[in-house]
Design an enzyme around this catalytic site. Structure first.
Site, short mmCIF file in Angstrom:
data_model
loop_
_atom_site.label_atom_id
_atom_site.label_comp_id
_atom_site.label_asym_id
_atom_site.label_seq_id
_atom_site.Cartn_x
_atom_site.Cartn_y
_atom_site.Cartn_z
N SER A 80 77.73 80.29 54.40
CA SER A 80 76.39 79.94 53.94
C SER A 80 76.26 79.74 52.44
CB SER A 80 75.40 81.02 54.38
OG SER A 80 75.18 80.95 55.77
N LYS A 244 74.34 83.12 45.82
CA LYS A 244 74.19 82.77 47.24
C LYS A 244 75.38 83.34 48.00
CE LYS A 244 72.48 81.20 50.94
NZ LYS A 244 73.07 82.40 51.61
N THR A 245 75.07 84.09 49.04
CA THR A 245 76.10 84.71 49.87
C THR A 245 76.49 83.81 51.03
OG1 THR A 245 74.39 85.80 51.17
CG2 THR A 245 75.33 87.04 49.33
N GLY A 246 77.60 84.16 51.66
CA GLY A 246 78.03 83.50 52.89
C GLY A 246 78.89 84.47 53.67
#
Length: 302
Positions: A80, A244-246
């Protein structure tokens, strides 16, 4: 490694990605140097040996024109983290008059896939493009991301966005949630390229984002509640993290962003960690935090 060893020889030494078997080819340097720094390798082999898996890191210290990396030229499934880039691509469409932030999009049951904190409550009603973007970046809503990709013209349009900002290597192949599955080079990115992209969009004076777009995207990245145990847990007190993480259920745990100290210029950081399947989620996040601390220390921020 201290800052002196990072800075030494920046004008002459390239980067080599590493693997347990053999060194990978040198990381290709950009045609336009990122803040004039050359990425140099620093060693995270001990962190990998301690926790298993494969870590990809790239960091750019804007204030010192220093950059370092570990496995920066290897591919990682981005999960993501791409949603920050998707929002930037949508902002560019808004700026070009091809989209409107206030355009309402019907939300249907057919749009639903797993993880839909923004879109599922809106089934049967509408969300604006701006609301979809905020849900995509802030809460990592998967249906919102798929809808934004559909509304911009599909996967090919998103791929064209990357090429338009000078990224010739990132692959764009599938929608959520299929894109998280490991399948060769599909939906992968190089850590060094991710840092170049963020510098281009969020730091450079030549960013294609106008001031309003950049400010809104950055605010969503700062305000997101996701990933408090990742990059945020590894920065010194008082720093601001726009990130922003994923995450992939079978091991990948990622975090990318712009880290700004209380005074001075930011550090752009991308960390992609393909953990082992049997590692605990908090351990995986702890590896991201430790890699952050080690990178900042190597750049002289400790």
């Amino acid at each position: 490694m201290d800052r002196r060893s990072v800075l030494t020889g920046l004008g002459a030494i390239g980067v080599m990605g590493c693997s347990p078997q053999a060194a990978t080819p040198p990381v290709e340097q950009p045609a336009r140097p990122v803040a004039q720094a050359i990425f140099q390798q620093f060693d995270l082999s001990a962190l990998e040996a301690r926790h298993g898996g494969r870590i990809g890191v790239a960091a750019l210290d804007i204030g010192h024109d220093a950059a370092l990396t570990w496995r920066g030229g290897e591919r990682f499934v981005y999960c993501s983290t791409f949603k920050m880039y998707l929002a930037a691509a949508t902002f560019l469409r808004v700026q070009a008059g091809q989209e409107r932030l206030d355009r309402a999009i019907p939300i249907t049951r057919a749009d639903m896939v797993n993880h839909a904190p923004t879109t599922e409550p809106a089934i049967g009603s509408t969300l604006t493009i701006e609301q979809l973007m905020e849900g995509t970046v802030g809460l990592s809503d998967n249906p919102a991301a798929n809808i934004l990709i559909r509304e911009m013209g599909g996967i090919e349009a998103l791929r064209a966005f990357y090429r338009g900002i000078g990224d010739e290597s990132t692959t764009v192949d599938r929608l959520e949630p299929e894109m998280n599955r490991l399948d060769g080079d599909k939906d992968t990115i190089l850590p060094v390229q991710s840092v170049r992209n963020m510098e281009r969009l969020l730091v450079s004076a030549n960013t294609p984002l106008n001031a309003e777009s950049k400010a809104l995207l950055t605010r969503w990245m700062v305000d997101t509640p996701t990933g408090p145990g990742r990059i945020k847990a590894g920065v010194p007190a008082g720093w601001t993290v726009a990130h922003k993480t994923g995450t992939g259920g079978y091991g990948p745990v990622n975090d990318i962003g712009v880290l700004t100290p209380p005074s001075g210029k930011p550090v752009v950081l991308a960390i992609y960690y393909h953990a082992t399947r049997d590692s605990a989620p908090d351990v995986r996040e702890g590896v991201i935090a430790e890699a952050t601390r080690l990178a900042l220390k190597a750049l002289g921020h400790d």
